[in-house]
Write an enzyme that holds these catalytic residues in place. Sequence first.
Site, PDB file in Angstrom:
ATOM      1  N   GLU A 167       0.887  -1.173   0.000  1.00  0.00           N
ATOM      2  CA  GLU A 167       0.000   0.000   0.000  1.00  0.00           C
ATOM      3  C   GLU A 167       0.915   1.210   0.000  1.00  0.00           C
ATOM      4  OE1 GLU A 167      -3.315   0.206  -0.026  1.00  0.00           O
ATOM      5  OE2 GLU A 167      -3.754  -1.914   0.146  1.00  0.00           O
ATOM      6  N   CYS A 177      -2.256   9.357   2.661  1.00  0.00           N
ATOM      7  CA  CYS A 177      -1.930   8.826   1.327  1.00  0.00           C
ATOM      8  C   CYS A 177      -3.016   9.140   0.317  1.00  0.00           C
ATOM      9  CB  CYS A 177      -1.696   7.324   1.406  1.00  0.00           C
ATOM     10  SG  CYS A 177      -3.092   6.442   2.123  1.00  0.00           S
TER      11      CYS A 177
END
Length: 476
Positions: free
Chosen positions: A246, A280
């Site tokens: 990720e 993010c």
Amino acid sequence: MKKMFIDGAWCEAKSGRRLPIENPATQEPVDEMAYGDAADCRRAIEAAGRAFPAWKEKTAYQRGAILEKTADLMRERAEKIARTMTLEEGKPLRESLGEVRGSADWFEWFAEEGKRVYGTIIPPSVAGKRHLVVKHPVGVSAAITPWNFPVSLPARKISAALAAGCTLVARPASQTPLCLAEVFECLEEAGAPPGVANLVTGPASALADEFLGNRICRKISFTGSTEVGKELVRKSADQLKRLSLELGGHAPFIICPDVPPEFAARVAVASKFRNNAQTCIAASRFYVHHDVRREFTEAVVAQTRALKVGNGLEDVDVGPMFEAKALEKAVALLDDARAHGARVLCGGGPSRRFPRGYFFEPTVIDDVNRTMKIMTEEPFSPILPLAGYEEIDQAIEEANRTEYGLAAYVVTRDLPSAVRLWEGLEFGIIGINDFNPATAQCPFGGLKESGIGREGSHEGIEAYLETKYVSIALEM
Ligand code: NAP
């Protein structure tokens, strides 16, 4: 002083080393954390290896009961854990509380999802044969996570791994281990057997090398920068270690002309400044339709100016940045944008209102273009850059002009525009009028260089399962 959790026991580093943890709002020490090394990590991997056979033999219902209890304890202690999070990470207490409660949801979700790990029976093409496909836990797994969501990112991995029947070693970011240690207290009290879930700290690269080189460890799930993710891919080749990644993002935010600018600005500001833009999936580049550009710009500037900045323990909207390096990066990005012609509409640099801490004034800049680093490098900075567009296709082309593919946002109430945009945008997560799409029951992850695999939803548990195909010939 908090300790590592290895083989069901709280322990100091073998070396006796401890790391002071700093409050980014005051630069004062919060506490100390035991700081291990590769040898401590090896002990944890071995403990997880010993615990694995019995844990995978438990039924999904037995494992689920421990995960449910963990979720209950996290909810009961949410305020305490959230306070620790704000002290070590800086985000406003309200956001920390949301993160802890949301993380409990992940435990609850995977407690249930573990019960739905089904196999398949496939019709044979030859008489007298039977074909079965069954799922097995991967084995001992490692979780490496960053500081920006110090509970929710490890929680996604721990809950899915344990539900699948894997055992796990978690290695949190060096500067935010304290709140995760409090989650491990919940796991312990919920009845996780010794070795099933372990918490280790220590130098990132050395611990990662131990995970990569130790054959007991079968899988690494990593959340962090694309740069480190690529390094792990390269290093994983020797043992073909299973990886879930990720990674970074550079989310575009497209404002269509059909929505009231006040509403669009509310979604934009919420998306940009959550966790002080250190997310993010934070919106990073704003493409505003020319018809609403002036009104949207006025609204976004007014709402950004209204944000209350301060110590996350107080009633504020935006806390400090995480560390001095993060503040320096924001300053450098803003200087670069200015040098290439950007205009600062509000904010404009480190805050001078606070004697200590890493505060940066929420900033809006206009007249940005692709020559500026802020439009191409993952910013992680509270700077909202505005660009314009005339046609939807132009917005899609600009939005996709990146190697990242994590999240993208659209503000529109026009169905045909929404469909065109979500179909054209090359991103794993698309928020339409929704600035915070992450939730346990939906798949979270990126396209392109933003990662490999998904967390959450029924896909999240797949990352911790292997497929075994069994073919039976009934007559020989
Ligand atoms: P980072 O430098 O990649 O660090 C992430 C984690 O990896 C930390 O625990 C870090 O330890 C460790 N690490 C550092 N160097 C390593 C190495 N050579 N080998 C193995 N592990 C290593 O990332 P960051 O800058 O702290 O975190 C922000 C990044 O994470 C951003 O790019 C953000 O987009 C990404 N992120 C992605 C998601 C997602 O779900 N896609 C979610 C959140 C954040 P130390 O703490 O000791 O440095």
